[in-house]
Design a protein around this motif. Structure first.
Motif, PDB file in Angstrom:
ATOM      1  N   VAL A   1      -0.383   6.763 -67.110  1.00 54.91           N
ATOM      2  CA  VAL A   1       0.614   6.485 -68.141  1.00 54.91           C
ATOM      3  C   VAL A   1       1.742   5.661 -67.525  1.00 54.91           C
ATOM      4  CG1 VAL A   1       2.281   7.500 -69.746  1.00 54.91           C
ATOM      5  CG2 VAL A   1       0.041   8.573 -69.422  1.00 54.91           C
ATOM      6  N   ARG A   2       2.164   4.600 -68.216  1.00 52.42           N
ATOM      7  CA  ARG A   2       3.193   3.699 -67.695  1.00 52.42           C
ATOM      8  C   ARG A   2       4.360   3.635 -68.686  1.00 52.42           C
ATOM      9  NH1 ARG A   2       0.954   4.890 -63.991  1.00 52.42           N
ATOM     10  NH2 ARG A   2      -0.350   3.697 -62.558  1.00 52.42           N
ATOM     11  N   PRO A   3       5.311   4.576 -68.582  1.00 53.33           N
ATOM     12  CA  PRO A   3       6.437   4.608 -69.531  1.00 53.33           C
ATOM     13  C   PRO A   3       7.239   3.318 -69.583  1.00 53.33           C
ATOM     14  CG  PRO A   3       6.338   6.636 -68.236  1.00 53.33           C
ATOM     15  CD  PRO A   3       5.371   5.686 -67.613  1.00 53.33           C
ATOM     16  N   GLU A   4       7.272   2.579 -68.478  1.00 55.92           N
ATOM     17  CA  GLU A   4       8.064   1.353 -68.453  1.00 55.92           C
ATOM     18  C   GLU A   4       7.498   0.276 -69.391  1.00 55.92           C
ATOM     19  OE1 GLU A   4       5.018   1.000 -65.099  1.00 55.92           O
ATOM     20  OE2 GLU A   4       6.313   2.559 -65.967  1.00 55.92           O
ATOM     21  N   LEU A   5       6.245   0.440 -69.823  1.00 55.19           N
ATOM     22  CA  LEU A   5       5.627  -0.531 -70.725  1.00 55.19           C
ATOM     23  C   LEU A   5       5.763  -0.154 -72.194  1.00 55.19           C
ATOM     24  CD1 LEU A   5       2.281  -1.245 -68.802  1.00 55.19           C
ATOM     25  CD2 LEU A   5       4.428  -2.538 -68.709  1.00 55.19           C
ATOM     26  N   HIS A   6       6.222   1.079 -72.461  1.00 49.71           N
ATOM     27  CA  HIS A   6       6.291   1.558 -73.839  1.00 49.71           C
ATOM     28  C   HIS A   6       7.327   0.776 -74.640  1.00 49.71           C
ATOM     29  CE1 HIS A   6       4.684   5.752 -72.416  1.00 49.71           C
ATOM     30  NE2 HIS A   6       3.826   4.762 -72.218  1.00 49.71           N
ATOM     31  N   GLN A   7       7.008   0.554 -75.917  1.00 46.00           N
ATOM     32  CA  GLN A   7       7.922  -0.169 -76.799  1.00 46.00           C
ATOM     33  C   GLN A   7       8.004   0.530 -78.149  1.00 46.00           C
ATOM     34  OE1 GLN A   7       7.468  -4.351 -77.283  1.00 46.00           O
ATOM     35  NE2 GLN A   7       7.609  -4.806 -75.094  1.00 46.00           N
ATOM     36  N   ALA A   8       9.163   0.413 -78.775  1.00 41.21           N
ATOM     37  CA  ALA A   8       9.377   0.997 -80.103  1.00 41.21           C
ATOM     38  C   ALA A   8       9.427  -0.105 -81.152  1.00 41.21           C
ATOM     39  CB  ALA A   8      10.680   1.791 -80.129  1.00 41.21           C
ATOM     40  N   CYS A   9       9.020   0.247 -82.371  1.00 42.30           N
ATOM     41  CA  CYS A   9       9.219  -0.669 -83.494  1.00 42.30           C
ATOM     42  C   CYS A   9      10.726  -0.832 -83.703  1.00 42.30           C
ATOM     43  CB  CYS A   9       8.576  -0.102 -84.757  1.00 42.30           C
ATOM     44  SG  CYS A   9       9.037  -0.982 -86.269  1.00 42.30           S
ATOM     45  N   PRO A  10      11.248  -2.035 -83.758  1.00 43.12           N
ATOM     46  CA  PRO A  10      12.703  -2.231 -83.899  1.00 43.12           C
ATOM     47  C   PRO A  10      13.270  -1.631 -85.187  1.00 43.12           C
ATOM     48  CG  PRO A  10      11.604  -4.280 -83.275  1.00 43.12           C
ATOM     49  CD  PRO A  10      10.525  -3.304 -83.641  1.00 43.12           C
ATOM     50  N   GLN A  11      12.436  -1.506 -86.210  1.00 41.08           N
ATOM     51  CA  GLN A  11      12.926  -1.006 -87.496  1.00 41.08           C
ATOM     52  C   GLN A  11      12.835   0.514 -87.619  1.00 41.08           C
ATOM     53  OE1 GLN A  11      10.891  -3.981 -87.477  1.00 41.08           O
ATOM     54  NE2 GLN A  11      12.902  -4.988 -87.501  1.00 41.08           N
ATOM     55  N   CYS A  12      11.666   1.102 -87.353  1.00 39.47           N
ATOM     56  CA  CYS A  12      11.475   2.543 -87.596  1.00 39.47           C
ATOM     57  C   CYS A  12      11.427   3.384 -86.326  1.00 39.47           C
ATOM     58  CB  CYS A  12      10.213   2.787 -88.423  1.00 39.47           C
ATOM     59  SG  CYS A  12       8.675   2.398 -87.547  1.00 39.47           S
ATOM     60  N   GLN A  13      11.334   2.725 -85.161  1.00 40.09           N
ATOM     61  CA  GLN A  13      11.373   3.392 -83.855  1.00 40.09           C
ATOM     62  C   GLN A  13      10.099   4.157 -83.494  1.00 40.09           C
ATOM     63  OE1 GLN A  13      13.984   2.650 -81.776  1.00 40.09           O
ATOM     64  NE2 GLN A  13      14.501   1.331 -83.526  1.00 40.09           N
ATOM     65  N   VAL A  14       9.003   4.003 -84.242  1.00 44.85           N
ATOM     66  CA  VAL A  14       7.751   4.623 -83.789  1.00 44.85           C
ATOM     67  C   VAL A  14       7.333   3.932 -82.498  1.00 44.85           C
ATOM     68  CG1 VAL A  14       7.022   5.284 -86.108  1.00 44.85           C
ATOM     69  CG2 VAL A  14       6.227   3.119 -85.126  1.00 44.85           C
TER      70      VAL A  14
END
Length: 418
Positions: A102-115
């Protein structure tokens, strides 16, 4: 009518290669289509890798804080975070953390809803395929939003262990809404096996319980309010909604992902001290027993379900020659051979787990009839038709419950020692 070959193989990782290895054929009106080998396949061979047309995390899993990529369902927790939450021990440390992928540094959120997504690639793929329709923006946590009302209604009707999700149907609608070639996607979904009216009612009964008719009416109303589209009007009339519900209930394939499970498998390849091996064995068993608090719930993997076009043509056998797995910790399905398979031989998986396959023919048939609405006629069942079932279903269930209680007590002792 059989699906065109370019459709059936279109979601495989290497469609050309797969089409030379297997073939989809119509068998009869009872079994429908089946998957057959076109050449010799050796035990352990990967038959194909396939992406789902759509997939979705189970709603109870999401509610109970199972963090998974909204697109590919890859676990977003590290193995250590997963182990700490499942064990209820915030100070638990795992050896060899470098084996966690698992690479948390690569995770991204949707700018609108944050999923959350495991990568920018998954975030973009979701946006391109369905998320622009389903993104709730600032209403993500608004209980009065039509999609959230639909999710809450589903959770109130379909309790764990979950086997399907209303959001799989929502993704189907969203994909067609966003697609440039809407007819092509509707044709892809039409390739999944359909059911008679009576069978559709049985599936709804299985998923929703005794009050399924009223619940189906409520789900239909909420689904239409949240997602109606004139290009899909046939999916939004009562009969079409019931058929869509049955399609997902019949063809949905469970997807299991777990960072802790992948870490355990990676550790298996190491030469470890006996104490570490014992500790890892205890963690591995966490994935089979419910020793968790109410807050974490009884859900051990970031599980969801998906619609896999080629895999859906695999029929059941109590002596399967293939099995599906998710070795990449995401929604990519791998079908592997459990034994040598000859040209012309049907490739079958089992809808039963190992323990269920060892039970009597009567018990196997009861499970298959209640959960999958068919009577098995595989070689094992046919050969046992004239044999007496030596163990009654009641005895088997009592034995299973007793074994579960014993294992649970032993597991609690082991976790306490750790």
């Amino acid at each position: 009518m059989a699906a065109p070959l370019d459709d059936m193989f279109s979601f495989c990782v290497d469609p050309g290669k797969v089409s030379t290895c297997v073939d989809v054929r119509f068998i009869d009106n009872i079994k429908g289509k089946g998957l057959f080998a076109k050449k010799s396949i050796k035990k352990g061979d990967t038959i194909f890798l396939e992406r789902p047309l759509v997939s979705a995390q189970f709603l109870w899993n999401a509610l109970y804080k199972y963090k998974a990529c909204e697109y590919c369902l890859r676990a977003l927790e590290t193995a250590e975070e997963n182990a700490r939450r499942l064990s209820g021990n915030p100070g638990l440390s795992l050896p060899h953390p470098e084996l966690c992928r698992v690479r948390p540094e690569l995770h991204q959120a949707c700018p609108q809803c944050q999923v959350m997504y495991c990568s920018s690639e998954c975030r973009q793929a979701a946006a391109d395929q369905y998320h622009r329709v389903l993104c709730l923006g600032s209403s993500q946590d608004d209980p009065d939003h039509p999609i959230n009302k639909l999710k809450d209604a589903w959770r109130s009707m379909h309790y764990p262990p979950e086997t399907s999700s209303i959001m799989l149907m929502a993704r189907m609608v969203a994909v067609v809404k966003q697609a440039k070639d809407k007819a092509h996607w509707q044709k892809l979904f039409s390739h999944f096996c359909s059911r008679t009216g009576n069978e559709e009612e049985e599936i709804a009964h299985k998923l929703l319980g005794e009050k399924f008719r009223g619940q189906l009416v409520l789900l239909h109303s909420l689904f239409k309010s949240a997602l109606y589209d004139e290009h899909l009007s046939r999916w939004f009339v009562p009969e079409g909604f019931r058929s869509l519900f049955a399609l997902v209930g019949t063809n949905g394939q469970g997807i299991g992902t777990s960072s802790l499970s992948r870490w355990v498998h990676a550790c298996d390849a190491l030469e470890l001290p006996a104490q570490q091996k014992d500790f890892i064995s205890v963690l591995q068993n966490v994935h089979h027993l419910s020793l968790l608090s109410v807050e974490t719930g009884d859900f051990l993997n970031c599980e969801g379900s998906g619609l896999f076009l080629l895999q859906s043509s695999c029929n059941h056998s109590c002596i399967p020659n293939a099995e599906a797995s998710f070795p990449d910790n995401n929604f990519l399905l791998q079908l592997s051979a459990l034994s040598d398979i000859n040209p012309g031989e049907e490739i079958c998986i089992s809808y039963l787990d190992c323990c269920q396959r060892d039970r009597s023919r009567h018990s196997r048939h009861k499970i298959l009839r209640e959960n999958y609405l068919f009577v098995c006629s595989c070689p094992k069942c046919v050969s046992q038709m004239d044999e007496l079932d030596m163990t009654s279903e009641e005895e088997e269930e009592e034995e299973g419950e007793a074994e579960g209680e014993t294992e649970g007590d032993e597991m609690e002792d082991e976790m306490t020692d750790v």
